[in-house]
Scaffold this motif. Structure first.
Motif, short mmCIF file in Angstrom:
data_model
loop_
_atom_site.label_atom_id
_atom_site.label_comp_id
_atom_site.label_asym_id
_atom_site.label_seq_id
_atom_site.Cartn_x
_atom_site.Cartn_y
_atom_site.Cartn_z
N ARG A 160 95.55 -73.56 0.99
CA ARG A 160 94.51 -71.73 0.51
C ARG A 160 93.29 -71.61 1.45
O ARG A 160 92.53 -72.94 2.03
CB ARG A 160 94.25 -72.65 -0.92
CG ARG A 160 95.86 -72.48 -1.50
CD ARG A 160 95.36 -73.30 -2.87
NE ARG A 160 94.89 -74.97 -2.98
CZ ARG A 160 93.39 -75.96 -3.22
NH1 ARG A 160 92.90 -75.14 -4.26
NH2 ARG A 160 93.67 -77.39 -2.62
N ARG A 161 92.37 -70.97 1.08
CA ARG A 161 90.98 -70.82 1.40
C ARG A 161 89.98 -71.44 0.70
O ARG A 161 90.55 -71.31 -0.75
CB ARG A 161 91.13 -69.26 1.48
CG ARG A 161 92.03 -68.77 2.55
CD ARG A 161 91.19 -67.69 3.42
NE ARG A 161 91.37 -67.59 5.26
CZ ARG A 161 90.68 -67.27 6.14
NH1 ARG A 161 89.20 -67.32 5.52
NH2 ARG A 161 91.12 -67.77 7.24
N LEU A 163 86.51 -71.69 -1.08
CA LEU A 163 85.24 -70.93 -1.85
C LEU A 163 84.35 -70.24 -0.67
O LEU A 163 84.53 -70.59 0.43
CB LEU A 163 83.92 -71.66 -2.38
CG LEU A 163 83.02 -71.13 -3.44
CD1 LEU A 163 84.03 -70.56 -4.59
CD2 LEU A 163 81.74 -72.21 -3.96
N ILE A 214 80.02 -78.89 -2.04
CA ILE A 214 80.87 -78.88 -1.13
C ILE A 214 82.23 -79.40 -1.64
O ILE A 214 83.28 -78.85 -1.02
CB ILE A 214 80.47 -80.39 0.63
CG1 ILE A 214 79.60 -78.98 0.86
CG2 ILE A 214 81.68 -79.79 1.66
CD1 ILE A 214 78.71 -79.85 2.41
N GLU A 215 82.56 -80.45 -1.92
CA GLU A 215 83.84 -80.98 -2.65
C GLU A 215 84.01 -79.92 -3.23
O GLU A 215 85.30 -79.14 -3.39
CB GLU A 215 83.30 -82.22 -3.14
CG GLU A 215 84.08 -83.39 -3.01
CD GLU A 215 84.07 -84.42 -4.49
OE1 GLU A 215 82.62 -84.07 -4.53
OE2 GLU A 215 84.57 -85.44 -3.72
N ALA A 216 83.03 -79.76 -4.15
CA ALA A 216 83.72 -78.39 -5.79
C ALA A 216 83.92 -77.17 -4.56
O ALA A 216 85.19 -76.74 -5.21
CB ALA A 216 82.58 -78.16 -6.49
N GLY A 217 83.08 -76.60 -3.38
CA GLY A 217 83.86 -75.79 -3.35
C GLY A 217 85.60 -75.75 -2.70
O GLY A 217 85.64 -74.75 -2.19
N ILE A 218 85.44 -76.81 -1.83
CA ILE A 218 86.52 -76.58 -1.37
C ILE A 218 87.64 -76.51 -2.68
O ILE A 218 88.83 -76.34 -2.45
CB ILE A 218 86.64 -78.52 -0.32
CG1 ILE A 218 86.00 -78.01 0.59
CG2 ILE A 218 88.14 -79.21 0.19
CD1 ILE A 218 85.57 -79.28 1.54
N ALA A 219 87.31 -77.91 -3.33
CA ALA A 219 88.59 -77.76 -5.04
C ALA A 219 89.18 -76.41 -5.02
O ALA A 219 90.08 -76.13 -5.55
CB ALA A 219 87.94 -78.45 -5.40
N LEU A 220 88.19 -75.67 -5.38
CA LEU A 220 88.01 -74.86 -6.09
C LEU A 220 89.01 -73.79 -4.94
O LEU A 220 88.57 -73.42 -3.66
CB LEU A 220 86.31 -73.75 -6.26
CG LEU A 220 86.20 -73.64 -7.34
CD1 LEU A 220 86.49 -74.95 -8.21
CD2 LEU A 220 84.59 -73.01 -7.42
#
Lengths: 230, 230
Positions: A160-161, A163, A214-220
């Motif tokens: 996926r891409r 955030l 950053i973690e959250a931005g990747i997970a999204l």
DNA sequence: CAGGAAATCTTACCAGCGTCAAGATTATAT
DNA sequence: ATATAATCTTGACGCTGGTAAGATTTCCTG
């Protein structure tokens, strides 16, 4: 590791000067920083005259290059010590922590391998040490760390891409830039400003926020920037 | 700006040596980098003997400090030129672009103001120039830029927490670290690796991804990291 | 308007740096 | 065993930043 075991001091020939110079120089870097590094001082500490190193390193720059190679190996090892973590997102976070920890624990080495101060031509391998092990030092370590990062990010993003529509290379670049920037800003004392409590503690806390962001931005999954809510 | 108009060359007394030294040194930094800066070379270029600067700067470090002050003012101005943008999120992005652009356009100056190489004691103001304007140089500029950043982030977050639960100071730190790290990595040539096309163009593209990632993470309200989707 | 004090610049020197050349000493290979 | 190569020392060069003492100019005071 460039160990300089057989020092054989006292005799005219040193026996293992090249490695001894590297080891001593590395110790001096950790103690007094890269700036304070001097051929004459290294030579003196090793117990040799100031011109002796010239027979092993054509240039000061070549010495620095060898030092950087050594430093990159240690740095790479520090990062690799975290690669066993299964979950890619957790692994990435831990890589970030290990990255900054290394920079803060070994400021001289980190500045050496990241900074300028050496014309960036990685030297060709010189000493094919021993049995069939091609010790592809330095350059390989540099590529290796980059690859560690990119593959971990790729795993975490799972096709996926991220955030903001960020690609794998974009997120990897962000992670690297953020860690490098944070480490450098701390090392260069740019964070020393209105710190209510312990500056080191404040730094760690902010670093954790950065990592979790950053973690959250990747997970999204990818999502466009929503229009400002005014 | 430290303009050195009345040069009055040829006479025994220079007339305005201090400013002339700063201006010339700044030009030399832009040309050949900080490393190549030498008291003797600056003096020669200004048309004065090598010992003359000692009467205006006790130390080379003091000269560097004055230079850094000058550099910080220009940097601060470059950032301020973007502060007119109304939307805080767009303003923050534009600040990031201006930040990196300055670093890439003025590598010497940027390295000087961010790097080590000077014991970080900002000097007390020395020349209360003219009419009541307290030119609180350097230190004020440093605080000013930080404040620009923090207030912009605070506006953009509008009281809420950002992605990953990040606070205002955390996001500001992330933004600063990412821009600083990106600029430094580029300046130090760490990005020169497997670039299919123009490296500068690749860098710009990745930078845009970084900016939009952070932008999106701010625009989103706080949300916890969802458990990895395996 | 003098004349001494202060500021400014020059000249001359110091130690430390990286680098090079030439000679002394040891290891290696023929 | 002897020549060749590797290694280390000694001594020098030009460069650096820094200091001290003297020359020149400006400025301030009486």
């Amino acid at each position: 590791m460039a160990t300089s075991q057989p020092k054989k001091r006292g005799s005219y020939h040193h026996g293992n000067l090249r490695d001894a110079l590297i080891d001593t120089a590395f110790a001096m870097i950790e103690e007094d920083g890269v700036e304070a590094l001097t051929i004459r001082r290294i030579a003196e500490r090793v117990g040799v005259t100031h011109a002796a190193p010239a027979h092993h390193f054509a240039d000061k720059n070549e010495l620095m290059l060898a030092l950087a190679t050594e430093g990159f190996n240690r740095f790479s090892a520090a990062l690799a010590s975290v690669m066993h973590i299964a979950d890619p997102l957790a692994r990435l976070s831990e890589m970030g922590r290990a990255y900054v920890r290394f920079a803060l624990d070994h400021p001289g080495a980190y500045r050496l391998i990241m900074g300028p101060a050496l014309s960036r031509i990685q030297m060709p391998v010189q000493q094919p040490t021993g049995v069939g092990v091609s010790e592809d030092r330095g350059q390989a370590a540099s590529e290796g760390t980059r690859e560690m990062l990119e593959t971990t990010v790729a795993e975490a993003m799972a096709g996926r891409r991220a955030l903001g529509g960020a690609s794998v290379s974009g997120v990897a670049f962000l992670a690297w830039s953020a860690m490098h920037g944070a480490a450098m800003l701390s090392l260069d004392g740019m964070m020393d400003c209105e710190p209510s409590g312990d500056p080191a503690e404040e730094f760690q806390q902010k670093l954790e926020e950065v990592i979790s962001f950053i973690e959250a931005g990747i997970a999204l999954s990818a999502s466009e920037v929503p229009p400002p809510s005014t």
